[in-house]
Design a protein around this motif. Structure first.
Motif: not given
Lengths: 119, 278
Positions: A73, A76-77, A80, B145-146, B149, B153, B156
């Protein structure tokens, strides 16, 4: 034997992670402008936290799945969000440190902006 | 606006109020009962006083658990320790004692808290809705990307929020944090794409339905156990997912309500500052 090896591997990973977390904190204090600080605060802490959590997962049996999920996690975040902050602050007009030379983003950003204006 | 009350009366009133507060504080301090006793045989207090159940049981049996001047309130009930995944039919049955107090014993208060949040959000929306700002910000499209992503995200974060409020009676957390986590995931979706437009009618009806569900669960308690928001379901074995009766149901309702509410507020705040785009 395997347990001892995994345990020492965990200790090494946690030590590496702590070292990189320290470098990240140091970079946030020492680096000159926002973009350099973001770089220190993201790259160093991503490696630091991932390495620390995987090391803890190796040291404590049963925590490896949780540590791996946390690491995935974060991997990944974290980049970004840092990318979003850097992009937004660049567009908002935060000037980079004068030593940043050449400013590759400025030319590209300018052309993209002009294209969007023409539309 | 000036009031007609003379300044002297105001000063006298304030001074007497402060004096009453100070005197009352000292009176309460003096009148406090001397010595201290703990009801170790009460079911809830046993759960959170004795962290290490086995050690505490040994100490109790040898008679050395209590400090000097401390004595159990009840000696007529035989002492039995509580263990996770084994003990059944407790008073409330929630492993997280804070949750059992917030949702079960003080359920009416939690209904009030939900109303407080609802009132705050409706105030914000009333101030912002339909009033475009004078200076509109020029917004550029977020990068790819945003966009990708935030979408990955979001799934999750959404799952994690649901986990938090479904496990509210077992682990720290509950409806309010879970709903807030879900709303933060939706905020990520707003950041990922300009002009992201969620289903407003869906959000509003979702919020209203979950609020109604809270009250309906309370009314079922009123008709079956003769008390509003009473725990009408079997409590099960402490520590299991299906335990603690209606605590999980209430927390699911609260989580959905808070998530929908905060997402609607984020939507109002973002779309108002954004430039109209065609």
């Amino acid at each position: 034997m395997l347990d001892a090896v995994l345990g020492w591997l965990g200790v090494v990973l946690v030590s590496v992670g702590v070292f990189f977390l320290f470098l990240g904190a140091l970079g946030i204090f020492r680096l000159p402008d926002l973009f350099n600080r973001l770089q220190a605060g993201t790259k160093a802490t991503t490696l630091g936290v991932v390495s620390t959590s995987i090391g803890v997962g190796l040291l404590a049996k049963g925590w490896l799945p949780f540590a791996a999920a946390l690491a995935i996690f974060l991997l990944m975040t974290n980049p970004i969000s840092s990318h979003a902050v850097a992009r937004a602050s660049y567009r908002a007009g935060v000037k980079p440190y004068p030593g940043t030379d050449p400013d590759e983003c400025a030319k590209r950003h300018l052309t993209i902006y002009e294209e969007s204006e023409e539309k | 606006m000036r009031s007609d009350t003379p300044e002297l009366f105001k000063k006298i009133f304030a001074l007497s109020a402060v004096a009453i507060l100070i005197v009352g504080f000292f009176l309460a301090f003096i009148e406090m009962p001397k010595g201290w006793s703990v009801n170790v045989n009460g079911r809830v207090s046993r759960l959170y006083i004795l962290k290490n159940v086995r050690t505490a049981t040994k100490l109790l049996d040898s008679g050395s658990f209590f400090a000097k001047g401390m004595k159990p309130l009840r000696t007529d009930v035989a002492y039995t320790p509580i263990e996770f995944k084994k003990t059944a039919n407790l008073e409330d049955g929630a492993a997280n004692v804070v949750t059992s107090i917030v949702v079960d014993y003080r359920g009416f208060d939690t209904l009030g808290e939900v109303t407080v949040l609802f009132l705050a959000v409706s105030g914000v929306m009333m101030l912002l809705f339909g009033k475009p700002r004078k200076e509109k910000k020029k917004k550029t499209e977020p990068s790819l990307i945003m966009y990708v992503g935030t979408r990955i995200a979001f799934s999750i974060i959404f799952l994690f929020g649901i986990y938090i409020f479904v496990h509210g009676h077992l682990t720290p957390g509950g409806g309010f944090p879970g709903g807030t986590v879900i709303a933060s995931g939706i905020l990520g979706l707003f950041l990922g794409k300009r002009g992201y437009n969620p289903n407003h009618a869906g959000l509003k009806s979702f919020e209203a339905l979950s609020g109604i569900a809270f009250v309906i669960i309370g009314l079922i308690g009123l008709f079956s156990v003769n008390s509003f928001l009473a725990n009408f379901l079997p409590t099960g074995i402490v520590g299991n997912l299906y335990s603690a009766g209606f605590v999980a149901l209430i927390y699911i309702a609260i989580g959905m309500k808070v998530g929908a509410e905060l997402a609607a507020m984020v939507d109002t705040m973002i779309t108002d500052t954004e430039e109209e785009w065609s």
